[in-house]
Design a protein around this motif. Structure first.
Motif, mmCIF file in Angstrom:
data_model
loop_
_atom_site.group_PDB
_atom_site.id
_atom_site.type_symbol
_atom_site.label_atom_id
_atom_site.label_comp_id
_atom_site.label_asym_id
_atom_site.label_seq_id
_atom_site.Cartn_x
_atom_site.Cartn_y
_atom_site.Cartn_z
ATOM 1 N N GLY A 57 0.811 -1.220 0.000
ATOM 2 C CA GLY A 57 0.000 0.000 0.000
ATOM 3 C C GLY A 57 0.838 1.261 0.000
ATOM 4 N N GLY A 58 1.901 1.252 0.784
ATOM 5 C CA GLY A 58 2.795 2.408 0.817
ATOM 6 C C GLY A 58 3.503 2.625 -0.507
ATOM 7 N N MET A 59 3.920 1.532 -1.125
ATOM 8 C CA MET A 59 4.582 1.639 -2.432
ATOM 9 C C MET A 59 3.621 2.140 -3.502
ATOM 10 S SD MET A 59 7.796 0.993 -2.457
ATOM 11 C CE MET A 59 8.061 0.687 -4.190
ATOM 12 N N ARG A 60 2.402 1.642 -3.481
ATOM 13 C CA ARG A 60 1.427 2.088 -4.489
ATOM 14 C C ARG A 60 1.108 3.579 -4.325
ATOM 15 N NH1 ARG A 60 0.465 -1.742 -7.779
ATOM 16 N NH2 ARG A 60 0.356 -3.904 -7.125
ATOM 17 N N HIS A 61 0.997 4.033 -3.073
ATOM 18 C CA HIS A 61 0.769 5.463 -2.830
ATOM 19 C C HIS A 61 1.969 6.285 -3.321
ATOM 20 C CE1 HIS A 61 -0.521 9.159 -0.941
ATOM 21 N NE2 HIS A 61 0.648 9.249 -0.326
ATOM 22 N N LEU A 62 3.161 5.824 -3.004
ATOM 23 C CA LEU A 62 4.378 6.516 -3.436
ATOM 24 C C LEU A 62 4.463 6.564 -4.957
ATOM 25 C CD1 LEU A 62 7.184 7.726 -2.689
ATOM 26 C CD2 LEU A 62 8.057 5.393 -2.813
ATOM 27 N N LEU A 63 4.171 5.461 -5.612
ATOM 28 C CA LEU A 63 4.247 5.414 -7.074
ATOM 29 C C LEU A 63 3.151 6.255 -7.718
ATOM 30 C CD1 LEU A 63 5.081 1.639 -7.446
ATOM 31 C CD2 LEU A 63 6.620 3.560 -7.846
ATOM 32 N N PHE A 64 1.987 6.340 -7.078
ATOM 33 C CA PHE A 64 0.905 7.168 -7.626
ATOM 34 C C PHE A 64 1.253 8.645 -7.542
ATOM 35 C CE2 PHE A 64 -3.061 9.570 -7.113
ATOM 36 C CZ PHE A 64 -3.699 9.224 -8.291
ATOM 37 N N THR A 65 1.860 9.068 -6.421
ATOM 38 C CA THR A 65 2.133 10.484 -6.235
ATOM 39 C C THR A 65 3.442 10.935 -6.885
ATOM 40 O OG1 THR A 65 3.112 9.997 -4.085
ATOM 41 C CG2 THR A 65 0.802 10.670 -4.112
ATOM 42 N N LYS A 66 4.479 10.098 -6.863
ATOM 43 C CA LYS A 66 5.789 10.524 -7.367
ATOM 44 C C LYS A 66 6.402 9.547 -8.361
ATOM 45 C CE LYS A 66 8.616 12.679 -4.870
ATOM 46 N NZ LYS A 66 9.607 13.193 -3.942
ATOM 47 N N GLY A 67 5.610 8.711 -8.981
ATOM 48 C CA GLY A 67 6.113 7.631 -9.822
ATOM 49 C C GLY A 67 7.136 8.029 -10.869
ATOM 50 N N HIS A 68 6.896 9.142 -11.559
ATOM 51 C CA HIS A 68 7.807 9.529 -12.640
ATOM 52 C C HIS A 68 9.053 10.245 -12.129
ATOM 53 C CE1 HIS A 68 5.012 8.275 -15.709
ATOM 54 N NE2 HIS A 68 4.052 8.903 -15.062
ATOM 55 N N ASP A 69 9.032 10.691 -10.890
ATOM 56 C CA ASP A 69 10.174 11.413 -10.332
ATOM 57 C C ASP A 69 11.101 10.526 -9.511
ATOM 58 O OD1 ASP A 69 9.126 13.713 -11.442
ATOM 59 O OD2 ASP A 69 7.980 14.208 -9.644
ATOM 60 N N LEU A 70 10.791 9.248 -9.397
ATOM 61 C CA LEU A 70 11.586 8.354 -8.563
ATOM 62 C C LEU A 70 12.639 7.632 -9.388
ATOM 63 C CD1 LEU A 70 8.748 6.760 -6.435
ATOM 64 C CD2 LEU A 70 10.475 8.378 -5.655
ATOM 65 N N PRO A 71 13.860 7.577 -8.892
ATOM 66 C CA PRO A 71 14.882 6.799 -9.597
ATOM 67 C C PRO A 71 14.606 5.308 -9.438
ATOM 68 C CG PRO A 71 15.760 7.701 -7.559
ATOM 69 C CD PRO A 71 14.385 8.251 -7.707
ATOM 70 N N GLY A 72 14.823 4.563 -10.492
ATOM 71 C CA GLY A 72 14.665 3.111 -10.441
ATOM 72 C C GLY A 72 13.264 2.615 -10.706
ATOM 73 N N LYS A 92 17.779 6.444 -0.128
ATOM 74 C CA LYS A 92 18.876 6.915 0.720
ATOM 75 C C LYS A 92 19.243 8.370 0.423
ATOM 76 C CE LYS A 92 21.057 2.428 1.452
ATOM 77 N NZ LYS A 92 22.256 1.611 1.176
ATOM 78 N N GLN A 93 19.089 8.789 -0.818
ATOM 79 C CA GLN A 93 19.411 10.167 -1.194
ATOM 80 C C GLN A 93 18.285 11.142 -0.854
ATOM 81 O OE1 GLN A 93 20.425 10.125 -5.344
ATOM 82 N NE2 GLN A 93 22.337 9.017 -5.014
ATOM 83 N N GLY A 94 17.144 10.637 -0.391
ATOM 84 C CA GLY A 94 16.067 11.509 0.054
ATOM 85 C C GLY A 94 14.977 11.793 -0.955
ATOM 86 N N HIS A 95 14.901 11.033 -2.035
ATOM 87 C CA HIS A 95 13.864 11.270 -3.047
ATOM 88 C C HIS A 95 12.468 10.974 -2.524
ATOM 89 C CE1 HIS A 95 16.410 12.178 -6.530
ATOM 90 N NE2 HIS A 95 17.263 11.331 -5.994
ATOM 91 N N THR A 96 12.360 10.232 -1.439
ATOM 92 C CA THR A 96 11.044 9.889 -0.890
ATOM 93 C C THR A 96 10.800 10.566 0.452
ATOM 94 O OG1 THR A 96 11.947 7.908 0.156
ATOM 95 C CG2 THR A 96 11.029 7.661 -2.048
ATOM 96 N N ALA A 97 11.592 11.569 0.806
ATOM 97 C CA ALA A 97 11.445 12.221 2.097
ATOM 98 C C ALA A 97 10.102 12.924 2.238
ATOM 99 C CB ALA A 97 12.586 13.216 2.329
ATOM 100 N N GLN A 98 9.609 13.502 1.152
ATOM 101 C CA GLN A 98 8.320 14.159 1.173
ATOM 102 C C GLN A 98 7.491 13.551 0.040
ATOM 103 O OE1 GLN A 98 8.406 18.366 0.766
ATOM 104 N NE2 GLN A 98 6.192 18.572 0.882
ATOM 105 N N ILE A 99 6.424 12.856 0.414
ATOM 106 C CA ILE A 99 5.624 12.154 -0.597
ATOM 107 C C ILE A 99 4.504 13.041 -1.118
ATOM 108 C CG2 ILE A 99 4.150 10.170 -1.022
ATOM 109 C CD1 ILE A 99 5.827 8.657 1.025
#
Length: 104
Positions: A57-72, A92-99
């Motif tokens: 659930g957390g991954m799906r929320h993260l991918l829905f909100t920032k999917g194109h901006d996430l590395p990998g 680790k570099q902080g790309h998911t610090a603020q969802i």
């Protein structure tokens, strides 16, 4: 491919050592350090099974909100695939610090 004949069938029933003794030697001489790494692209559920810190659930929320901006994170048609090493490095570099976006 050759058709099966009585001569070919007898070759199939021989032990591997009788047919080609160099196979075991060539396998023993193989440098396994030069083999390619296992595939690193995983589906969301496969990734969550390997990395217990991430829930589906957390991954799906993260991918829905920032999917194109996430590395990998890559799209293959409708399927989302995750490069495990690249995604973890992005976390680790902080790309998911603020969802979520900031409230206005």
């Amino acid at each position: 491919m050759k058709p099966l004949t009585p001569g070919n069938i007898s070759n199939l029933t021989q032990s591997p050592q009788e047919t080609s003794p160099n196979i075991l030697e060539s396998v023993a001489d193989t440098d396994y350090t030069r083999l390619p790494p296992p595939p690193s692209l995983l589906t969301v559920s496969q990734f969550c099974k390997l990395e217990a810190a991430f829930t589906i659930g957390g991954m799906r929320h993260l991918l829905f909100t920032k999917g194109h901006d996430l590395p990998g994170v890559y799209r293959f048609g409708r399927k989302l695939l995750i490069d495990r090493a690249e995604f973890i490095e992005g976390v680790k570099q902080g790309h998911t610090a603020q969802i979520c976006k900031e409230a206005k």
